[in-house]
Design an enzyme around this catalytic site. Structure first.
Site, PDB file in Angstrom:
ATOM      1  N   GLY A 554       0.827  -1.202   0.000  1.00 52.86           N
ATOM      2  CA  GLY A 554       0.000   0.000   0.000  1.00 52.86           C
ATOM      3  C   GLY A 554       0.856   1.245   0.000  1.00 52.86           C
ATOM      4  O   GLY A 554       2.037   1.203   0.323  1.00 52.86           O
ATOM      5  N   VAL A 555       0.250   2.334  -0.411  1.00 50.60           N
ATOM      6  CA  VAL A 555       0.949   3.605  -0.464  1.00 50.60           C
ATOM      7  C   VAL A 555       0.067   4.645   0.210  1.00 50.60           C
ATOM      8  O   VAL A 555      -1.145   4.639   0.011  1.00 50.60           O
ATOM      9  CB  VAL A 555       1.190   4.045  -1.930  1.00 50.60           C
ATOM     10  CG1 VAL A 555       2.000   5.336  -1.961  1.00 50.60           C
ATOM     11  CG2 VAL A 555       1.880   2.950  -2.705  1.00 50.60           C
ATOM     12  N   GLY A 557       0.023   8.648   2.653  1.00 54.38           N
ATOM     13  CA  GLY A 557       0.658   9.909   3.012  1.00 54.38           C
ATOM     14  C   GLY A 557       1.864   9.721   3.909  1.00 54.38           C
ATOM     15  O   GLY A 557       2.854  10.425   3.806  1.00 54.38           O
ATOM     16  N   ASP A 671      -9.537   6.051  15.772  1.00 52.42           N
ATOM     17  CA  ASP A 671      -9.684   5.951  14.324  1.00 52.42           C
ATOM     18  C   ASP A 671     -10.151   4.547  13.940  1.00 52.42           C
ATOM     19  O   ASP A 671      -9.517   3.858  13.147  1.00 52.42           O
ATOM     20  CB  ASP A 671      -8.363   6.322  13.631  1.00 52.42           C
ATOM     21  CG  ASP A 671      -8.574   6.760  12.186  1.00 52.42           C
ATOM     22  OD1 ASP A 671      -9.741   7.029  11.805  1.00 52.42           O
ATOM     23  OD2 ASP A 671      -7.588   6.819  11.428  1.00 52.42           O
TER      24      ASP A 671
END
Ligand code: NAG
Ligand code: NAG
Length: 897
Positions: A554-555, A557, A671
């Protein structure tokens, strides 16, 4: 109550602190022969009650059965065997057999005169027809009352309420002086409960030297102090015994006295846990004349916890432990100290104050002044009398004392013991804890596999009780940085004042070959690698084949997540923050700190980290099946069955419940969403991403942030309105997750008509209108038992109630979900509903039903200023908790950290 103690005039002890004022240069060591001899107890009895013959416990100690024992007059029949609870982790010896008494019974031990440790082992299980909840009894030893109307069942129950780890058994340790010889231990079923019985699993008696009356400590009360002498015949109870900054020590690691020393981590207040470290390899820790070998194992003195490298941070907080004690007793609080790292060799280098229950019990504490040198142990005793009723918290706190302008503003502690002193009625008995709701039933795998051996150990110790059992699973990675020194130098280089940074070596890992390298590269990290695995950058590169793109999971921020391989074949997930960016550093630290303290089957395990070259790399267990969302919508994955979904929700709920209640202070995830619930090879749900976690209810003031963080669509409206964070904020988000699982659509879908954009609102609306079925994942049509659906929707609806106080606790949610699962199971078993294992809904339909979830804005707002949104594309990105939203919050609110 009757005051039984005797006041005496002062006290070598106050004089000791005057020494500090003289602040002489480091005195030459005084050479007096140290007592290094191992203490050999005259009496050492291990009685395995309810059994016969000889057995061996997990520490390799031999126990003799009480059947036909010379200590157990007329006990010739066999005892009873515990019906195993789920707890396969409870050690066989001495817990699996018990002696049950329906009337008074006395064991007689013909021991010699002098003090004895008496350890009582209780495992409140079903013994034949005897239910543990019916056991209420008194235990006396000669003329001392040890326990009165005691319920091991309620005690264990209450420990589970407070503790991070599941507790099944309880051990009590007493010290009684059998001055005339002979020790009678009497068990009496309580007369105030009908059908009450007494039981005991194990009795241990060990002679001990006088560790209590050699010194006359001061009693601190109402702002003044008088000396308090502990009389030779007073009975004591060990409440807590911590190897501060070190690991759990078992009976055989404390030779002679067979004490256990618990990890202190669980008892530290808030996130401010300081730093832990072992002794410098160049420093020899050895006993001295004033501190004989039986005072505490060298292992206790060879590890320590101090506040951290930043004097400004240290000046702003107290390093605080909180333990629960019974009000109305005097307590002897013993602090063990030893300076173990260079350059702590001189007087007035590290000077601090000690507080107990808000009273200053010691000003200008200076370990070197007391011990006369590095590597030399010393201990200090104080007596306090907590005023209150029932069980109450006792606070022990350390704070730097700048008065004498010491070189460092810091404090240190190596060991801590808390002993209860018997009252004027020669009694040590406290009240039973109030009945608590029973924790949900657990299976033996409740705790993740790697920690079971420790856990069983721990269960054997339950160190003393009311708050008890400590140890630590969690303590694998005692990560205790305060605030990591910023590469940019924001906090560093404070040149004013005598303090500044402590040498890095103090925090580095002296055992690890990689740490020297790390420090040499100038990352100036204070994250200790001694307990959490520290990876070198080279190792990370090898594991990821040089961050090969084909291994990218995954990529986001924060950076990228790679699949990697360590130890020649173990799959891991490697999350790499953007080097040098400095972004998300706070999250990085928080996550290490949180994860390293928390071990649970339903939390993602942190394996290690790498902070070389200013990298921020975290290494996690690899979660083969990715995120929960990946199995709900917009996916090529086959749909999950309803039971699978229920089980995943239950797992995640368990993880959150553990965060909320597993430790004394609630940890709020902040979260919760379907991309933060990961699934392993066996579909076990694990909650991930603690980068945003906060310890509540009182936030550590060095990290207070007024920034509302979280993901839109999941965000508790009340939290949003008031910036007040509670565990109920997680409950709200979890409610959204439940609807998402049921309806297989995103929490927020701006492409839909206005009233349908927010899943929570829309689902509640449909539920109220009785048309929830219309929005249930079509794949699940006809596969959910109606009763189960009703229950499930009810819980979800309650979770997202506007008023947080009306929302259920995570524990309630868990119970209800388990109940819903039972409803589903029985419906499937009775054949009234199909399990729906093989039925496939064509992918095209699924995808058509699901709208584009790529719009998942994150929201950032400060308490006073504007709201802004980030249209971040998070799809498939934030597995392994990249949480770009968090990173963006940081950027937008640089002062927010
Ligand atoms: C035990 O009690 C006797 C009699 O009071 C006393 O002489 C002795 O010192 C005590 N032993 C310890 C270890 O306190
Ligand atoms: C530390 O504890 C003492 C005693 O309870 C208290 O007076 C003091 O304000 C505390 N200091 C900080 C910085 O919390």
């Amino acid at each position: 109550m009757v005051n039984h103690h005797h006041f005496r005039w002062p006290s070598a002890f106050l004089l000791a602190s005057f020494l500090l004022l003289i602040a002489a240069p480091a005195p030459a060591p005084v050479f007096v022969a140290a007592d290094n001899s191992t203490y050999i107890p005259r009496d050492y009895i291990l009685l395995n009650c309810g059994s016969s013959g000889r057995t061996t416990d997990n520490d390799g100690r031999f126990w003799n059965g009480d059947t036909g024992s010379k200590f157990a007059p007329s006990l010739n029949s066999a005892g009873l065997t515990a019906s195993k609870q789920a707890a396969s982790s409870v050690p066989e010896v001495p817990y699996m057999t018990a002696r049950i008494f329906t009337s008074q019974y006395t064991y007689s031990f013909p021991v010699g005169p002098g003090r004895k440790f008496i350890r009582l082992y209780f495992y409140p299980a079903n013994y034949s027809t005897h239910a543990p909840s019916n056991a209420f009894f008194d235990v006396t030893c000669n003329n001392h009352t040890l326990l009165s109307n005691f319920s091991a069942f309620l005690t264990v129950n209450s420990l589970n309420y407070d503790s991070l780890t599941r507790v099944y058994s309880v051990t009590r340790e007493y010290s009684v002086n059998t001055s005339t010889g002979g020790l009678d231990l009497t068990f009496t079923p309580s007369s105030s409960h009908p059908n009450a019985f007494a039981f005991i699993n194990g009795i241990e008696i060990v002679s001990m030297p006088d560790i209590f009356t050699l010194r006359t400590p001061n009693l601190f009360m109402g702002g003044s102090s008088v000396s308090y002498s502990i009389e030779p015949d007073m009975a004591m109870e060990t409440m807590y015994r911590f190897n501060v900054g070190g690991k759990f020590l078992s009976t055989t690691q404390d030779s002679g006295l067979y004490r256990t020393w618990s990890d202190d981590t669980e008892y530290i207040f808030g996130a401010a846990s300081g730093v832990t470290y072992p002794n410098d390899p160049n420093v020899t820790v050895a006993y001295t004349a004033g501190v004989p070998s039986y005072t505490a194992p060298l292992n206790v003195y060879s590890t320590a916890r101090s506040m951290g490298p930043d004097k400004n941070v240290n000046l702003n907080y107290n390093l605080t432990w909180i333990v629960s004690v019974d009000a109305g007793f005097y307590y002897l609080v013993r602090f063990h100290f030893c300076e173990i790292q260079n350059p702590m060799t001189k007087v007035n280098q590290r000077v601090f104050d000690i507080f107990v229950n808000n009273q200053t019990v010691q000003k200008n504490a200076d370990v070197i002044a007391w011990s006369k040198g590095i590597g030399r142990p010393v201990f200090k005793d104080y007596v306090v009398f907590p005023i209150g009723s029932g069980q109450m918290d006792m606070w022990v706190a350390l704070h730097p004392d700048p008065e004498l302008k010491p070189q460092y503003y810091d404090a240190i502690l190596n060991g801590l013991e808390v002993f209860k002193i018997e009252n004027g009625n020669a009694s040590l008995a406290g009240l039973n804890p109030p009945p608590r709701p029973q924790p949900p039933p657990v299976d033996a795998s409740w705790i993740s596999g790697r920690s079971t051996s420790r856990k069983s150990r721990a269960a054997a110790i339950a160190g003393g009780v009311a708050g008890g059992l400590v140890f630590l699973i969690a303590g694998f990675c005692l990560v205790g940085f305060y605030r990591r020194r910023k590469a940019k130098g924001k906090d560093g280089g404070s040149s004013d004042g005598p303090s500044g940074w402590l040498p890095l070596s103090l925090y580095g890992n002296s055992h690890s070959a990689t740490s020297a390298k790390t420090n040499a590269t100038g990352s100036s990290s204070s994250l200790p690698g001694n307990l959490c695995h520290h990876f070198s950058f080279a190792e990370i590169k090898t594991a990821t084949k040089g961050f090969d793109e084909s291994l990218l999971l995954g990529v986001g921020g924060f950076g990228n997540v790679y699949r990697g391989e360590i130890d020649g074949g173990t799959n891991v997930a490697i999350k790499r923050g953007n080097p040098m960016s400095g972004q998300g550093e706070h999250e990085f630290q928080t996550e290490i700190e949180m994860l390293s303290k928390l071990r649970h089957r339903h939390l993602v395990s942190l394996i290690g980290y790498c902070d070389e070259n200013c990298e921020m790399i975290l290494v996690y267990d690899y979660m083969a099946h990715g995120t929960l969302r990946d199995h709900l919508y917009k996916t090529q994955n086959p749909p999950l069955t309803w039971r699978q979904r229920l089980e995943i929700c239950i797992g995640a709920a368990r993880g959150l419940h553990y965060l909320h209640t597993g430790s004394k202070y609630t940890i709020i995830h902040r979260d919760v969403k379907t991309t933060n619930i990961l699934l392993d090879q066996k579909w076990v749900a694990k909650v991930s991403d603690f980068g945003l976690s906060k310890t509540g209810p009182m936030l550590d003031h060095t990290h207070v942030s007024t920034v509302v963080k979280g993901s839109l669509g999941y965000l508790d409206p009340e939290y949003y309105r008031r910036q007040q964070l509670t565990d109920k904020s997680d409950v709200y988000s979890f409610g959204v997750v439940l609807f998402e699982v049921l309806c297989a659509r995103p929490a927020l879908n701006p492409a839909l008509p206005k009233e349908q954009v927010s899943l929570a609102e829309w689902a509640v609306h449909c539920q109220k209108k009785g048309m929830l079925e219309d929005i249930v994942d079509p794949y699940l049509m006809g596969k959910i038992a109606p009763q189960c659906l009703k229950k499930f929707a009810e819980i979800a609806e309650k979770c997202v109630l506007d008023n947080s106080t009306e929302r259920p606790s995570m524990g309630d949610v868990l119970w209800n979900l388990e109940f819903a699962l039972q409803l589903q199971q029985s419906a499937e078993e009775s054949g009234s509903i199909s399990a729906g294992i093989s039925d496939e809904t064509p992918m095209t339909i699924r995808n058509k039903l699901v709208d584009d979830p790529s719009m998942e804005p994150s929201i950032t707002t400060t308490s006073t200023t504007s709201t802004s949104m980030e249209g971040q594309s998070l799809a498939s990105v934030d597995s392994y908790s990249l949480t770009p939203s968090a990173v963006f919050s940081q950027i937008m609110n640089p002062k927010g950290r």
